[in-house]
Design an enzyme around this catalytic site. Structure first.
Site, mmCIF file in Angstrom:
data_model
loop_
_atom_site.group_PDB
_atom_site.id
_atom_site.type_symbol
_atom_site.label_atom_id
_atom_site.label_comp_id
_atom_site.label_asym_id
_atom_site.label_seq_id
_atom_site.Cartn_x
_atom_site.Cartn_y
_atom_site.Cartn_z
ATOM 1 N N THR A 18 0.868 -1.179 0.000
ATOM 2 C CA THR A 18 0.000 0.000 0.000
ATOM 3 C C THR A 18 0.904 1.228 0.000
ATOM 4 O O THR A 18 2.140 1.102 -0.057
ATOM 5 C CB THR A 18 -0.863 0.036 1.275
ATOM 6 O OG1 THR A 18 0.010 0.246 2.392
ATOM 7 C CG2 THR A 18 -1.657 -1.248 1.451
ATOM 8 N N SER B 289 -2.456 1.620 9.557
ATOM 9 C CA SER B 289 -1.953 1.941 10.894
ATOM 10 C C SER B 289 -2.129 3.392 11.345
ATOM 11 O O SER B 289 -1.790 3.723 12.478
ATOM 12 C CB SER B 289 -0.463 1.584 10.964
ATOM 13 O OG SER B 289 0.280 2.480 10.149
ATOM 14 N N THR C 13 -1.672 -3.109 19.324
ATOM 15 C CA THR C 13 -1.356 -1.767 19.815
ATOM 16 C C THR C 13 -1.915 -1.519 21.218
ATOM 17 O O THR C 13 -2.916 -2.141 21.604
ATOM 18 C CB THR C 13 -1.956 -0.723 18.847
ATOM 19 O OG1 THR C 13 -1.856 0.566 19.413
ATOM 20 C CG2 THR C 13 -3.433 -0.991 18.549
ATOM 21 N N ASP C 14 -1.323 -0.563 21.924
ATOM 22 C CA ASP C 14 -1.872 -0.171 23.230
ATOM 23 C C ASP C 14 -3.182 0.606 23.074
ATOM 24 O O ASP C 14 -3.931 0.771 24.036
ATOM 25 C CB ASP C 14 -0.850 0.649 24.041
ATOM 26 C CG ASP C 14 -0.364 1.914 23.353
ATOM 27 O OD1 ASP C 14 -0.817 2.207 22.227
ATOM 28 O OD2 ASP C 14 0.478 2.627 23.953
ATOM 29 N N GLU C 15 -3.466 1.091 21.847
ATOM 30 C CA GLU C 15 -4.675 1.914 21.652
ATOM 31 C C GLU C 15 -5.955 1.127 21.887
ATOM 32 O O GLU C 15 -7.018 1.724 22.072
ATOM 33 C CB GLU C 15 -4.695 2.519 20.248
ATOM 34 C CG GLU C 15 -3.551 3.456 20.021
ATOM 35 C CD GLU C 15 -3.752 4.410 18.852
ATOM 36 O OE1 GLU C 15 -4.889 4.570 18.386
ATOM 37 O OE2 GLU C 15 -2.747 4.996 18.424
ATOM 38 N N TYR D 198 -9.480 3.050 13.778
ATOM 39 C CA TYR D 198 -8.243 2.255 13.737
ATOM 40 C C TYR D 198 -8.171 1.298 14.924
ATOM 41 O O TYR D 198 -8.019 0.086 14.762
ATOM 42 C CB TYR D 198 -7.009 3.176 13.730
ATOM 43 C CG TYR D 198 -5.727 2.469 14.126
ATOM 44 C CD1 TYR D 198 -5.152 1.510 13.283
ATOM 45 C CD2 TYR D 198 -5.111 2.715 15.359
ATOM 46 C CE1 TYR D 198 -3.990 0.835 13.658
ATOM 47 C CE2 TYR D 198 -3.946 2.038 15.736
ATOM 48 C CZ TYR D 198 -3.395 1.106 14.889
ATOM 49 O OH TYR D 198 -2.255 0.431 15.248
ATOM 50 N N ALA E 14 -10.448 0.344 16.986
ATOM 51 C CA ALA E 14 -11.561 -0.620 17.030
ATOM 52 C C ALA E 14 -11.280 -1.791 16.083
ATOM 53 O O ALA E 14 -11.548 -2.953 16.421
ATOM 54 C CB ALA E 14 -12.866 0.067 16.649
ATOM 55 N N SER E 15 -10.707 -1.485 14.910
ATOM 56 C CA SER E 15 -10.421 -2.576 13.965
ATOM 57 C C SER E 15 -9.281 -3.457 14.484
ATOM 58 O O SER E 15 -9.284 -4.673 14.292
ATOM 59 C CB SER E 15 -10.106 -2.020 12.569
ATOM 60 O OG SER E 15 -8.914 -1.258 12.588
ATOM 61 N N LYS E 16 -8.313 -2.848 15.179
ATOM 62 C CA LYS E 16 -7.233 -3.655 15.772
ATOM 63 C C LYS E 16 -7.787 -4.494 16.932
ATOM 64 O O LYS E 16 -7.415 -5.657 17.097
ATOM 65 C CB LYS E 16 -6.091 -2.756 16.283
ATOM 66 C CG LYS E 16 -5.276 -2.071 15.219
ATOM 67 C CD LYS E 16 -4.467 -3.018 14.342
ATOM 68 C CE LYS E 16 -3.291 -3.653 15.041
ATOM 69 N NZ LYS E 16 -2.457 -4.450 14.091
ATOM 70 N N LYS F 77 3.332 10.211 10.438
ATOM 71 C CA LYS F 77 3.311 10.051 11.895
ATOM 72 C C LYS F 77 4.115 11.181 12.538
ATOM 73 O O LYS F 77 5.026 11.743 11.922
ATOM 74 C CB LYS F 77 3.885 8.690 12.304
ATOM 75 C CG LYS F 77 3.251 7.502 11.579
ATOM 76 C CD LYS F 77 1.926 7.079 12.165
ATOM 77 C CE LYS F 77 1.118 6.142 11.282
ATOM 78 N NZ LYS F 77 1.705 4.886 10.939
#
Ligand code: NAD
Ligand code: DAU
Length: 360
Positions: free
Chosen positions: A38, A87, A136-138, A162, A164-166, A201
């Protein structure tokens, strides 16, 4: 006999490329990189290993069950490490569909292909196989100042498309262990920084904008806190989780480096003032511009990595001060890589995300 190998997905991205390079320089097994390429996948990040006999590349989508199944049957890996994902939180706010497609549906298809491959392995080989999912920690949501850092027991509370999908992908991985016995390991890490990070980022964006004399955009009041983890330390933790982690377990990985965004940006400015002063001789801090906040912006993330330390014997080697200096130097010394990245698609993203963000 086929050579022992692992398959890494998303190995042309920021963390994946660092991981592939570290793996090749430290481990005897070969690594096959499956990547869709991508906007975030960059073959230039793998120049150092592309001719190495222990490295191979396959252009494919993790959501392509047939392609992944074929590769598994051909290469017979002893492990699959899943880095592939959409990401970037801001992109997930502009367009969540791709995030659900890759992070959730893609991980599901990948798990299905891996389950098919793994269930046909001889029992002793199957017991040693690992599916390591990089998360991820998110997924744990947002902390307030003074709250205790996230542990592996913290309930999931994702706040962005993001995260929520992880979170959904983490649940699928958990379910494939619980239901089918697939030997999975999940790692949840904090914000990575270091070489080869795409400049959407915060840290590479600030370095490159400063060098170009452009505004340094700080969302909101600049007091959101992230726990910064040098990418090489993260890659070491993933290798240890593969060799020492217990199937079905999750491991938090963090740098123990909580910093407010404004302090991160000021630190970068000071290092640049020293290493590459602006032609105008003005301090780079004069470019700092506060802009409209990210919708739903999580206030603070912090990781308690005690379990990784106790069970995997892992500790980060870099402090924020040593890691950020290395990182700034890397961007100064690798202008060819930077020029290759700062092109068409990147310009479109910068216009989409920043042109409509009024200065505050
Ligand atoms: P990145 O965006 O730099 O790279 C993602 C890579 O995945 C790219 O090479 C891209 O081409 C590839 N990819 C995307 N969709 C794909 C698909 N459908 N099939 C195959 N390949 C695909 O990401 P990153 O920063 O290197 O993050 C890697 C992983 O670590 C992600 O799962 C991310 O959620 C997680 N993570 C990242 C951070 C961080 O700070 N960067 C922190 C915690 C967790
Ligand atoms: O915590 C782990 C997560 O870290 C990963 O799961 C994600 O894949 C990764 O992108 C990262 O997410 P963040 O949203 O924390 O990273 P980002 O670099 O986008 O932003 C870091 C902080 O800086 C955040 O509080 C938002 C702020 N920021 C970001 C940008 C791009 C700004 O103030 N200005 C900006 O222009």
């Amino acid at each position: 006999m086929a050579q022992t190998c692992i398959i890494v997905t998303g190995g042309a991205g920021f963390i994946g490329a660092n991981f592939v390079q570290q793996w090749i320089s430290t481990e005897p097994a070969a690594v096959i990189n499956l990547d869709k390429l991508t906007y975030a996948g960059n073959p230039a990040s793998l120049r150092a290993v592309e001719a190495n006999p222990n490295y191979a590349f396959t252009h494919a989508d993790i959501g392509d069950f047939a392609a992944v199944s074929r590769l598994l049957a051909q290469r017979k890996p002893v492990a699959v490490v899943n880095f592939a994902a959409e990401s970037h939180v801001d992109r997930s706010i502009h367009g969540p569909g791709e995030f659900v497609q890759t992070n959730l549906v893609g991980t599901f298809q990948l798990l299905e292909a891996v389950r098919g491959y793994w269930s046909a392995l001889p029992a002793d080989v199957g017991r040693r196989f690992r599916f390591l999912h990089v998360s991820t920690d998110e997924v744990y949501g947002s902390l307030q100042p003074g709250d205790a850092p996230f542990t592996e027991q913290t309930p999931y509370a994702p706040n962005s498309p993001y995260s929520a999908s992880k979170a959904g992908s983490d649940h699928l991985v958990r379910a494939y262990h619980h239901t089918y016995g697939l030997p999975t390991i999940t790692t949840n890490c904090s914000n990575n920084y270091g070489p080869y990070q795409f400049p959407e980022k915060l840290i590479p964006l600030i370095i490159l904008n400063a060098l170009a004399g452009k505004p340094l955009p700080i969302y909101g009041d600049g007091l959101n806190v992230r726990d910064w983890l040098y990418v090489g330390d993260h890659c070491t933790a993933v290798r240890l989780a593969l060799s020492k982690g217990r199937p079905g377990e999750t491991y938090n990985i963090g740098g123990n480096n909580e910093r407010a965004n404004i302090d991160v940006v000021r630190t970068i400015c000071r290092i640049l003032d020293e290493l590459r002063p602006a032609d105008s001789r003005k301090p780079y801090e004069s470019l700092i511009t506060f802009v409209a906040d990210r919708p739903g912006h999580d206030r603070r993330y912090a990781i308690d990595a005690t379990k990784s330390s106790d069970e995997l014997g892992w500790k980060p080697a870099e402090t924020f001060e040593s890691g950020i200096r290395k990182t700034v130097r890397w961007y100064l010394d690798n202008s060819d890589w930077v020029q290759g990245v700062v092109s068409g698609e990147y310009r479109k993203w910068m216009a989409k995300n920043y042109d409509t963000r009024e200065a505050t």
